[in-house]
Design a protein around this motif. Structure first.
Motif: not given
Length: 174
Positions: A9-12, A21-25
């Motif tokens: 998880v990117n803190d910014e 790969l970008p994900m959605l949860y």
């Protein structure tokens, strides 16, 4: 199976990634409720026709990226795809059979998220996966030097009273 997904998880930005790969949860009920609403608005046949090429394209893209990320080739990429789908809560996927020479493949799905979330619903509820499996198998074909184009269909669903779902991937007629 203990999921061992590398989630970062990117803190910014708050963006979640797995294997770059970008994900959605999102909760299963949230996704399924949206899926059911779109199906009701468009009709199942139209919605299925829209989902199929989108799923195909997404699976092909995923296979391409994961092959490069993990140094995988051929059917190992599809096996990795099924493992990741299983680890992400869609259900437990496995090959019944897979023939990279012809593209003929059968995939079993146990504990489908669509069946579990729609208790009491009947019919083939898991059609969203159809394009995914054709896209992955066609990618395998390309990667192994074969030029087939496949089509995938849910041929059995647990919501029809079966123990599990089955997807059949076959070469498209010439």
């Amino acid at each position: 199976m203990q999921p061992q997904l590398p989630i970062e998880v990117n803190d910014e930005t708050g963006v979640w990634t797995t294997d770059g790969l970008p994900m959605l949860y999102v909760p299963r009920h949230f996704f399924t409720n949206n899926h059911i609403a779109v199906e009701a608005a468009l009709g199942r046949d139209t919605y299925s026709e829209i989902l199929y090429p989108a799923g195909y394209k997404s699976a092909w893209f995923w296979c391409e990226k994961e092959a490069a990320t993990h140094g995988l080739k051929g059917l190992a990429v599809f096996e990795h795809y099924l493992k990741r789908l299983s680890q992400r809560g869609w259900g437990l996927f496995s090959f019944v059979s897979a023939d990279i020479e012809t593209g003929n493949t059968q995939i079993m799905l146990k504990h489908s998220s669509f069946v579990l979330q729609q208790s009491g619903a009947s019919g083939k509820l898991c059609y969203m996966f159809e394009g995914w499996f054709a896209g992955a198998m066609d990618w395998v074909g390309k990667d192994t030097g074969h030029s087939y184009a496949t089509v995938s269909r849910e041929t059995q669903c647990a919501a029809e009273g079966h123990d599990h779902c089955i997807f059949s991937v076959t070469p498209q007629p010439a």
